[in-house]
Design a protein around this motif. Sequence first.
Motif, mmCIF file in Angstrom:
data_model
loop_
_atom_site.group_PDB
_atom_site.id
_atom_site.type_symbol
_atom_site.label_atom_id
_atom_site.label_comp_id
_atom_site.label_asym_id
_atom_site.label_seq_id
_atom_site.Cartn_x
_atom_site.Cartn_y
_atom_site.Cartn_z
ATOM 1 N N ALA A 272 -1.081 4.363 12.344
ATOM 2 C CA ALA A 272 -2.014 5.248 13.060
ATOM 3 C C ALA A 272 -3.216 4.457 13.562
ATOM 4 O O ALA A 272 -3.663 4.630 14.702
ATOM 5 C CB ALA A 272 -2.461 6.377 12.138
ATOM 6 N N ARG A 273 -3.720 3.545 12.719
ATOM 7 C CA ARG A 273 -4.885 2.735 13.120
ATOM 8 C C ARG A 273 -4.521 1.801 14.271
ATOM 9 O O ARG A 273 -5.271 1.652 15.231
ATOM 10 C CB ARG A 273 -5.382 1.936 11.898
ATOM 11 N N ASP B 146 2.142 5.770 2.403
ATOM 12 C CA ASP B 146 0.911 6.329 2.983
ATOM 13 C C ASP B 146 0.078 5.243 3.649
ATOM 14 O O ASP B 146 -0.480 5.440 4.728
ATOM 15 C CB ASP B 146 0.064 7.020 1.904
ATOM 16 N N GLY B 147 -0.013 4.079 2.976
ATOM 17 C CA GLY B 147 -0.785 2.968 3.522
ATOM 18 C C GLY B 147 -0.193 2.475 4.829
ATOM 19 O O GLY B 147 -0.923 2.205 5.799
ATOM 20 N N ASP C 118 3.717 13.098 8.641
ATOM 21 C CA ASP C 118 2.495 12.413 8.202
ATOM 22 C C ASP C 118 1.771 11.745 9.368
ATOM 23 O O ASP C 118 0.539 11.797 9.450
ATOM 24 C CB ASP C 118 2.833 11.370 7.122
ATOM 25 N N LEU C 119 2.533 11.139 10.261
ATOM 26 C CA LEU C 119 1.907 10.465 11.403
ATOM 27 C C LEU C 119 1.337 11.495 12.381
ATOM 28 O O LEU C 119 0.248 11.319 12.941
ATOM 29 C CB LEU C 119 2.947 9.568 12.092
ATOM 30 N N GLU D 220 0.815 -1.219 0.000
ATOM 31 C CA GLU D 220 0.000 0.000 0.000
ATOM 32 C C GLU D 220 0.853 1.277 0.000
ATOM 33 O O GLU D 220 0.314 2.380 0.108
ATOM 34 C CB GLU D 220 -0.945 -0.015 1.208
ATOM 35 N N LEU E 165 -2.022 12.630 11.227
ATOM 36 C CA LEU E 165 -3.116 11.684 11.446
ATOM 37 C C LEU E 165 -3.509 11.599 12.919
ATOM 38 O O LEU E 165 -4.672 11.410 13.242
ATOM 39 C CB LEU E 165 -2.718 10.287 10.956
ATOM 40 N N GLY F 170 -0.782 4.964 7.589
ATOM 41 C CA GLY F 170 -2.182 4.824 8.009
ATOM 42 C C GLY F 170 -2.371 3.592 8.893
ATOM 43 O O GLY F 170 -3.092 3.620 9.895
ATOM 44 N N GLN F 171 -1.691 2.519 8.526
ATOM 45 C CA GLN F 171 -1.758 1.275 9.318
ATOM 46 C C GLN F 171 -1.223 1.512 10.739
ATOM 47 O O GLN F 171 -1.840 1.105 11.719
ATOM 48 C CB GLN F 171 -0.933 0.200 8.609
ATOM 49 N N THR G 222 -4.229 3.829 17.444
ATOM 50 C CA THR G 222 -5.562 4.256 17.889
ATOM 51 C C THR G 222 -6.292 3.088 18.541
ATOM 52 O O THR G 222 -6.919 3.227 19.595
ATOM 53 C CB THR G 222 -6.378 4.788 16.681
#
Length: 323
Positions: free
Chosen positions: A49-50, A42-43, A97-98, A39, A101, A46-47, A53
């Motif tokens: 960050a998820r 960016d992918g 970027d992190l 991904e 997010l 995002g992973q 979270t």
Amino acid sequence: MPGSRIAVVDLGGTWVRVALAGRTDRLIERRQERTRLEEGPDGVIGQMARMITDAVGDLTVLTRVVVGSPGPLDPHTGTVYDAPNMTGWREVHLRADLDRLLRVPVTVMNDAKAAALGEYTYGAGRGSNTMVYLTVSTGIGGGVVVDGNLLLGVGGMAGEIGHMSIDRRGPTCKCGNIGCVEVLASGTAIARRFRERLAAGETSSVTAKTDRPTGADVSRAAEAGDPLASAVFQEAAECLGLGIVNCIHIFNPEVVVIGGGVIQAGPLLFDPIDRVVKERAMSMPASRVRVLPAALKDDAGLLGCVAEARRLARAGADGSSAA
Ligand SMILES: [Zn+2]
């Protein structure tokens, strides 16, 4: 802040690992997933960050995120220049970027330096003043702690012990230099050297089991007494010893800690290193140093990120500077 948490991330080409720490330095709420390299950066960001979270539940209790990332990177800006084994990771603004997010201060460290700080604070280097750390697997990473401070250098790339040249006529390293410790003593180098000697007509019990032996295969065969595997492994350990002698002369450390898969080999690795250190290092620094296996296994990087978060909290830093 009561109930506050820090999140630590060990980003690798295969796995993303996340954990939290609260008042104590114990790692809690661990998460592990395969890195979604397909991904793109960016992918994967995002992973991360998820996963963070999901681990923390409520982002308002999160005071800082510290990421140990592969590759040469600038810890001051949090930009990863070029992560090995991670396709498309060039000039990735990981921290920015992190941060965007999660809206939490983010610090980015080189993974080997994070592991060095982990071993220094909680592991084999605990209680020492000056420590040199090497991690030997497919490549060789390093980190140096002098008088309690992780050495960074102007661009954050100090302590690249794997790219210390010890043979001016040696093989070319992927960094462009010649005869680096990495190209002579990493797992990849051990496997390459073993295959070269097989191709030159030497024989070994390993070839009966596999077409393309890895560094781990060679190490296991050496432990089982295979003469060719033992010779190749010993040569690599001696090259590592030479790099360590240079580090002893430059840093005069109390402890040299070796991590990575290669330490499974025990005396097969440490005996040749000790011998080279005895033979080659100046007697005063040699008499004061201990060469030890790492103690924290896979958690060294995550715990190093915890140590860095604690240091930043003590310094009252705002996340704009890092190690
Ligand atoms: Zn190199």
